[in-house]
Motif scaffolding. Sequence first.
Motif, mmCIF file in Angstrom:
data_model
loop_
_atom_site.group_PDB
_atom_site.id
_atom_site.type_symbol
_atom_site.label_atom_id
_atom_site.label_comp_id
_atom_site.label_asym_id
_atom_site.label_seq_id
_atom_site.Cartn_x
_atom_site.Cartn_y
_atom_site.Cartn_z
ATOM 1 N N GLU A 166 1.017 -1.167 0.132
ATOM 2 C CA GLU A 166 0.294 0.134 -0.348
ATOM 3 C C GLU A 166 0.752 1.572 -0.020
ATOM 4 O O GLU A 166 0.784 2.563 -0.627
ATOM 5 C CB GLU A 166 -1.148 0.144 1.460
ATOM 6 C CG GLU A 166 -1.666 1.718 0.817
ATOM 7 C CD GLU A 166 -3.172 1.111 2.335
ATOM 8 O OE1 GLU A 166 -3.382 2.104 2.917
ATOM 9 O OE2 GLU A 166 -3.114 0.169 3.329
ATOM 10 N N LYS A 167 1.980 1.168 0.631
ATOM 11 C CA LYS A 167 2.594 2.012 0.538
ATOM 12 C C LYS A 167 3.220 3.059 -0.708
ATOM 13 O O LYS A 167 3.792 4.048 -1.016
ATOM 14 C CB LYS A 167 4.163 2.351 2.148
ATOM 15 C CG LYS A 167 4.677 3.384 2.081
ATOM 16 C CD LYS A 167 6.205 3.049 2.827
ATOM 17 C CE LYS A 167 6.918 4.284 3.598
ATOM 18 N NZ LYS A 167 8.113 4.008 4.201
ATOM 19 N N ILE B 124 3.608 6.471 -6.149
ATOM 20 C CA ILE B 124 2.931 6.983 -7.058
ATOM 21 C C ILE B 124 1.059 6.737 -7.383
ATOM 22 O O ILE B 124 0.516 6.852 -8.968
ATOM 23 C CB ILE B 124 3.239 5.455 -7.516
ATOM 24 C CG1 ILE B 124 2.252 4.034 -7.660
ATOM 25 C CG2 ILE B 124 4.135 4.561 -8.070
ATOM 26 C CD1 ILE B 124 2.579 2.579 -9.207
ATOM 27 N N GLY B 125 0.727 7.638 -6.856
ATOM 28 C CA GLY B 125 -0.677 7.840 -6.870
ATOM 29 C C GLY B 125 -2.056 7.183 -6.223
ATOM 30 O O GLY B 125 -3.383 7.623 -6.587
ATOM 31 N N GLY B 126 -1.654 5.597 -5.892
ATOM 32 C CA GLY B 126 -2.671 4.710 -5.251
ATOM 33 C C GLY B 126 -3.030 3.290 -5.804
ATOM 34 O O GLY B 126 -2.788 3.757 -7.560
ATOM 35 N N LYS B 127 -3.229 2.412 -6.036
ATOM 36 C CA LYS B 127 -3.950 1.448 -6.599
ATOM 37 C C LYS B 127 -5.028 1.373 -7.078
ATOM 38 O O LYS B 127 -5.818 0.704 -8.070
ATOM 39 C CB LYS B 127 -3.513 0.447 -5.192
ATOM 40 C CG LYS B 127 -4.050 -1.186 -5.908
ATOM 41 C CD LYS B 127 -4.148 -2.142 -4.851
ATOM 42 C CE LYS B 127 -3.364 -3.650 -5.928
ATOM 43 N NZ LYS B 127 -3.747 -4.335 -4.246
ATOM 44 N N ASP B 128 -6.094 2.480 -6.570
ATOM 45 C CA ASP B 128 -6.918 2.359 -7.298
ATOM 46 C C ASP B 128 -7.292 3.427 -8.318
ATOM 47 O O ASP B 128 -8.393 3.361 -9.287
ATOM 48 C CB ASP B 128 -8.251 3.392 -6.276
ATOM 49 C CG ASP B 128 -7.957 4.209 -6.039
ATOM 50 O OD1 ASP B 128 -6.903 5.182 -6.316
ATOM 51 O OD2 ASP B 128 -8.385 5.264 -5.166
ATOM 52 N N ARG B 129 -6.426 4.060 -9.374
ATOM 53 C CA ARG B 129 -5.902 4.605 -10.495
ATOM 54 C C ARG B 129 -5.688 3.457 -11.715
ATOM 55 O O ARG B 129 -6.251 3.564 -13.124
ATOM 56 C CB ARG B 129 -4.030 5.670 -10.504
ATOM 57 C CG ARG B 129 -4.209 6.192 -9.643
ATOM 58 C CD ARG B 129 -3.381 6.661 -9.911
ATOM 59 N NE ARG B 129 -3.529 7.687 -11.195
ATOM 60 C CZ ARG B 129 -2.061 7.359 -12.470
ATOM 61 N NH1 ARG B 129 -1.048 5.925 -11.027
ATOM 62 N NH2 ARG B 129 -1.904 7.294 -13.167
#
Length: 438
Positions: free
Chosen positions: A121-122, A127-132
Amino acid sequence: MRRIRAAAVGAVTLSLVLTAAACGGGSSGAGGSNEQPKTLTYWASNQGASLEVDKKVLQPELDKFEKETGIKVELEVVPWGDLLNRILTATTSGQGPDVLNIGNTWSASLQATGALLPWDEKNFEAIGGKDRFVESALGSTGVQGEDPAAVPLYSMAYALYYNKKMFADAGIEKPPTTWDEVTEAGKKLSKDGKWGLGAEGSNLSNNIHQVFVLAKQHGADFFTADGKADFTSDGAVAAVKQYVDLMAKDKIVAPGNAEYAQNQSLSDFAKDKTAMVLWQTAAATFESQGMKKDEWGVVPAPVQSGKPGTGTSTNSMVAGINMAVFNNTKNVDGAKKFVKFMTSDEEQKVLNKSYGSIPPVKAAQEDDAFNTFALSPLRETLATSATALPQVPEESQFETVVGTAVKELFAEAAAGRPVTTGSVKAKLEKAQQQMPKK
């Protein structure tokens, strides 16, 4: 992979890597420290029509990154036939790049070596988040339930490309949507030195992609639910035989295609020697070889009957390229900055437009440039009817041993020897015996 990966490593080689204390790779130190990174090394996969095309696409973007961050990126474009062996060597020698591209189907295998930075998660937040990222692309980044071993960079799916003039000359009014229609059209097209369908019979990964999808259509898989090799089920045998029979029985694939492994089927298509080809995002390659957009069409890859969908109506594997960081790089912060840059919304648009692929980043994918006649069928496939290859540590061995079995069967077909259910099963039994025992 342009995308078709030729996994050249054997099961024994990868087994040794998996049992070794994986030391990773990374720069030797000349590139500065983590606090003050000066240089990153980057192994890019060959996405364009040639290595030189890739350099022309990538170098301006790397220069842009250097201007923004002060970090120089030393680029090496590695052919697909060499890439996996290069990576595996780096995991044991410690002499590898800071950042690299990997075929998304290798994610779980390389994850098992411990050589790649886990994207927890960190790290995703950096890089802007996994949900991108699009969910289907994230599904091919490593074993489910574990932190991904890589980040999606380019997304692709298979489709059926067809030559409009050759179809018109043969009196075929519409492109095929089922395998029976492919065979019927192919027989009408295979005459006077021209052929109905192109194949890459010596390309191990392409072989795997095709037989994996056909196995799904026959209600089978090449691995059990707990990850054990299962290559000799009736459905798996039927899938391999159906694919090789396109040459051996139906005779719509030229015997010479048994030796193809370097995108020659695309060249034949562009030269009006072959009327159809199953490929991933081929538009840019056709353009580079002189084809005009109105000379070819594209439709979803065929199914046994009905329309593409999930389960037995799967018509593509989830294809794509992931970006990974070697675990022991001295420039981990700089490497993450580079991954963030390459997966940024704007850069995703630039890179995927250049390669004719689809951004795995949601915001970039909404750009009108990816809603064209060439890409719309691929986007639809990724959203509704593509399935990820098994995310198991032995996936690379699977590509090698089953891909080789298919290659050998194509060679027998090209030589005029019969390809029977028994001979297919024998090849797959031999392949299964070469897999690591669980």
